[in-house]
Design a protein around this motif. Structure first.
Motif, PDB file in Angstrom:
ATOM      1  N   LYS A 117       0.606  -0.907   0.242  1.00 36.70           N
ATOM      2  CA  LYS A 117       0.196  -0.046   0.164  1.00 36.70           C
ATOM      3  C   LYS A 117       0.901   1.342   0.048  1.00 36.70           C
ATOM      4  O   LYS A 117       0.475   2.500  -0.838  1.00 36.70           O
ATOM      5  CB  LYS A 117      -1.055   0.154   1.128  1.00 36.70           C
ATOM      6  N   THR A 120       2.422   1.366  -3.367  1.00 36.55           N
ATOM      7  CA  THR A 120       1.135   1.955  -4.500  1.00 36.55           C
ATOM      8  C   THR A 120       0.554   3.646  -4.267  1.00 36.55           C
ATOM      9  O   THR A 120       1.037   4.056  -5.588  1.00 36.55           O
ATOM     10  CB  THR A 120       0.365   1.295  -3.993  1.00 36.55           C
ATOM     11  N   ASP A 121       1.234   4.339  -2.994  1.00 36.23           N
ATOM     12  CA  ASP A 121       0.612   5.862  -2.616  1.00 36.23           C
ATOM     13  C   ASP A 121       2.105   6.482  -3.358  1.00 36.23           C
ATOM     14  O   ASP A 121       1.742   7.742  -3.906  1.00 36.23           O
ATOM     15  CB  ASP A 121       0.415   6.023  -1.291  1.00 36.23           C
TER      16      ASP A 121
END
Length: 777
Positions: A117, A120-121
């Motif tokens: 995550k 991905t950010d």
């Protein structure tokens, strides 16, 4: 009439420019006409309305060749399409497009260093994310960003391979296959330009190191850009603390070996000369508190300039003004340098800003604990002048409750009211119910198990209810107690307890006996300051002793003096002081406890008990904990000290590495552990951060050393046990050392330890590995 534009390019701007250049050569001229309809062909995901929004004309308006050129330019510029064609058919504008693929999914294979995550950010920041238009150049940027993320962790050998999988409806799935490789290790660190301090002195100031015997644990030989930036700042602070106001450093030179496994770092320094402080002045609005503020200045004229002392002065003045209500006070030090004489005139410009008061105190994050439980610990009051000292004290008191994993107190200005602030107290609750378990394994091949349950925050009320059951081989006990820390609004606490205990021999082959105790007690705690509390109370006990043919001689002597049934009323009084910064995992502060007991009726004895704990922070990650305990009992009325009230040492909580309760006198007939009326215990424990736990102080490992002794006391002698198996010097000092693990688990404080006796004597019973849940220091 036919108007056609054919074009494809990755860059919208270049596409529109090229389309305009090719327009005269590729298009058949047409006469302007009024648009009867607009038809869009080739769209799959994008709504027709989106295409209409980019067109320069609408139905009913005149359509010209310039409008056609502008339509192509706008549609290419949107970035949604790889091909755009504009035709006309009998007053109808026909727009034919070919959509670019969109990213339907992003996945990572082989990534262990980062959370998916978070990565991905990070990719989203460079425009690469699910739902975005797929672009090869953007994919290359994503691969580059991934490699950069790994390089910040020192993994220069990382390999990133992207796989693009076509999906229905003109979509693609992106899969990154990652080979992380090994972290590059620092092979050499050098300093250039240092004259005042040797390279070894400077190496001691930085965190990064070359490989050593402990770097397998500390990982300080693994290169990290963040750590390097921190080390640059540490070197700068080192020089500024020693007066080098002109110190500068160039960006460190970092080189890597061809195999990408070794890092070489060079620091280039420009030291300058150390400066003396010629004068120290205060300026600005001092509120008439010149003398008070002057006392807070830690750096004096004639001293070598020190940035640390300047910062300490800033903090002291800011805190002082904060206690007077100036929540936004600002202190700005300004050294004026005389470069010829290497002296500096230091001026502290003080701006107290405005005085404010607290409008509202807001409690958040407490889903279970009642607001009043937190509010009653607040020393800062609503509608009162802001006091930084009271707010800090409030935060510490809330943390010491032990109900929360984290306590965060923030001050926020009230919009439109420059003289008001709100104090927001955000807490993160932890499980306050605790199951206590204790297990020990020792050289005598014997296991001890105890269990209990307690709730420190019953129904969120801040009261404690405990049921403790002990099912060990030596004890059978049941204790039911209730504590109300705010029995009165003034903070007087009350503890009521009902208990039953049955004690048996500590070892299976000891002499047989049973001691049964029934009791009822009530104690009160009276706060006399923010940190001090006096305790008063009493309890009534009835003791029943059952002896057998092989019972210990000490217990037979007790029955001969006191009888097999005794009643006693025990008065208790004490004082304790607690300045620890946390009840969960203290890092600084101390805890002091002094208590006196006096028993009347059948049992006539007194017992004095003292305990002192210190927690000393050693840097940001290490804590030295010191603990000392002493018990001193004596009898009056012409009888020996009652053996059933003896204190014990050995095992977790006292001297680890020895069998639980094994220190001190042994019975001459059976060899039983007797304990004694006098006990001294000392512990030193160095807490170290657990690998991977970062700043989490609830999980730490430690190294320790323990010392202790138990003496017989009044009317008794230090017996060494059976003549066939005596203990050498049973009442002498015993020492041990070892390592352990401390974790504030959901079941309660967990402690694991492995200890070795340092001066084990013949006859001593050792116990190397010990484990317990529900025990503190």
């Amino acid at each position: 009439m036919l108007f056609r534009r054919l074009f494809q390019n990755k860059k919208g701007l270049w596409a529109s420019l090229l389309a305009m250049l090719l327009l005269p050569a590729l298009a058949h001229a047409f006469e302007p006409f009024v648009v009867r309809d607009i038809r869009v062909e080739g769209i799959q995901r994008i709504d027709a309305g989106t295409v209409f929004g980019y067109l320069p004309v609408k139905v009913g308006q005149k359509f010209t060749e310039d409008d056609a050129t502008e339509a192509v330019r706008r549609l290419y510029g949107s970035g949604f399409f790889s091909d755009v064609r504009v035709d006309t058919d009998r007053d109808v504008v026909v727009v034919t497009v070919q959509e670019r693929a969109t990213i339907a999914s992003i996945s990572f294979n082989g990534m262990r260093e980062f959370d998916s995550k978070a990565i991905t950010d990070s990719l989203k920041q460079v425009g690469f994310a699910e739902g975005r238009i797929f672009d090869r150049s953007m994919l290359e940027r994503a691969e580059f960003e991934l490699k950069q993320q790994y390089m910040t962790k020192g993994k220069y050998g990382v390999e990133v391979t992207a796989t693009v999988t076509p999906l229905p409806r003109n979509r693609v799935g992106i899969s990154f296959d990652i080979f992380e490789g090994e972290v590059a290790r620092i092979r050499e660190i050098h300093f250039v330009g240092n004259k005042a301090f040797s390279e070894s002195e400077l190496l001691d100031q930085i965190q990064l190191t070359t490989p050593g015997w402990l770097t397998w644990y500390t990982d300080t030989d693994k290169y990290s850009r963040e750590k390097l930036e921190g080390d640059v700042e540490r070197i700068r602070s080192f020089y500024l603390d020693r007066g080098y106001l002109e110190f500068t450093s160039e960006a460190p030179q970092v080189t890597i070996s061809p195999d990408r496994k070794d890092i070489f770092i060079t620091f280039t320094l420009h030291e300058g000369e150390p400066y003396k402080v010629r004068s120290v002045k205060l300026a600005g609005n001092l509120l008439g508190l010149d003398s008070e503020i002057n006392k807070l200045v830690k750096i004096k004229a004639g001293d070598t300039f020190s940035a640390a002392e300047v910062n300490d002065t800033n903090k002291a003045i800011t805190d002082y003004l904060g206690e007077l209500g100036y929540a936004f006070a600002n202190v700005n030090p300004n050294p004026q340098m005389d470069r010829a004489k290497h002296e500096a005139d230091l001026t502290f410009y003080v701006d107290p800003s405005r005085r404010v008061y607290v409008r509202r105190i807001q409690i958040g994050g407490n889903t279970r604990t009642r607001d009043e439980v937190v509010r009653r610990e607040m020393r800062q009051q609503e509608a009162a002048w802001y006091d930084a000292g009271d707010i800090k004290m409030s935060r510490d008191r809330i943390d010491r409750l032990g109900y929360f994993n984290d306590v965060n107190v923030k001050t926020e200005p009230v919009p439109g009211s420059p003289d008001q602030v709100d104090v927001n107290v955000d807490v993160k609750e932890k499980p306050t119910g605790m199951i206590n378990l204790g297990v020990g394994y020792g050289s005598t091949d014997r296991a001890i198990l105890s269990a209990g349950i307690s709730e420190d925050n019953v129904f969120g009320s801040g009261t404690n209810l405990t049921l403790q059951l002990n099912t060990s081989a030596t004890n059978r006990s049941a204790v039911l107690s209730h504590t109300d820390p705010y029995w009165t609004k003034d903070g007087i606490s009350r503890t009521t307890s009902l208990y039953y205990r049955q004690t048996r021999p500590f070892l299976e082959n000891d002499g047989e006996y049973r001691v049964k105790t029934y009791g009822l007690g009530m104690n009160f705690g009276i706060p006399i300051s923010e940190y001090d509390r006096i305790t008063l109370g009493g309890s009534f006990e009835r003791n029943q002793i059952d002896l057998y043919d092989d019972s210990p001689q000490a217990y037979q002597n007790f029955v001969n003096q006191y009888g097999d049934s005794t009643n006693a009323f025990i008065f208790q009084t004490g004082w304790q002081k607690d300045t620890r910064d946390s009840a969960l995992a203290p890092n600084k502060g101390y805890f002091t406890k002094v208590q006196a007991q006096a028993s009347t009726m059948d049992l006539k004895y007194t017992m004095l008990t003292g305990q002192q704990q210190y927690y000393l922070p050693l840097g940001r990650s290490y804590t030295l904990a010191l603990n000392g305990m002493i018990d001193w009992g004596t009898a009056y009325g012409g009888k020996d000290f009652p053996v059933i009230k003896d204190v014990y040492a050995g095992g977790i909580g006292t001297v680890r590495g020895y069998e639980g309760s094994s220190l001190g006198p042994r019975d001459t007939l059976t060899g039983d552990y007797l304990g004694g009326a006098r006990r001294i215990v000392a512990n030193a424990q160095l807490y170290l951060p657990f690998p991977g736990a970062n700043k989490d102080r609830t999980l730490r490992w430690f190294i320790f050393t323990d010392a202790g002794q138990v003496k017989a006391g009044s009317g008794m002698t230090c017996t060494a046990g059976k003549a066939s198996d005596p203990v050498t010097d049973p009442c002498g000092w015993r020492f041990s050392a070892g390592i352990g693990l401390s974790w504030q688990s959901p079941l309660g404080p967990l402690q694991l330890s492995y200890a070795r006796p340092l001066n084990q004597k013949p006859g001593d019973d050792s116990q190397s590995f010990q484990f317990q849940i529900g025990t503190g220091f």
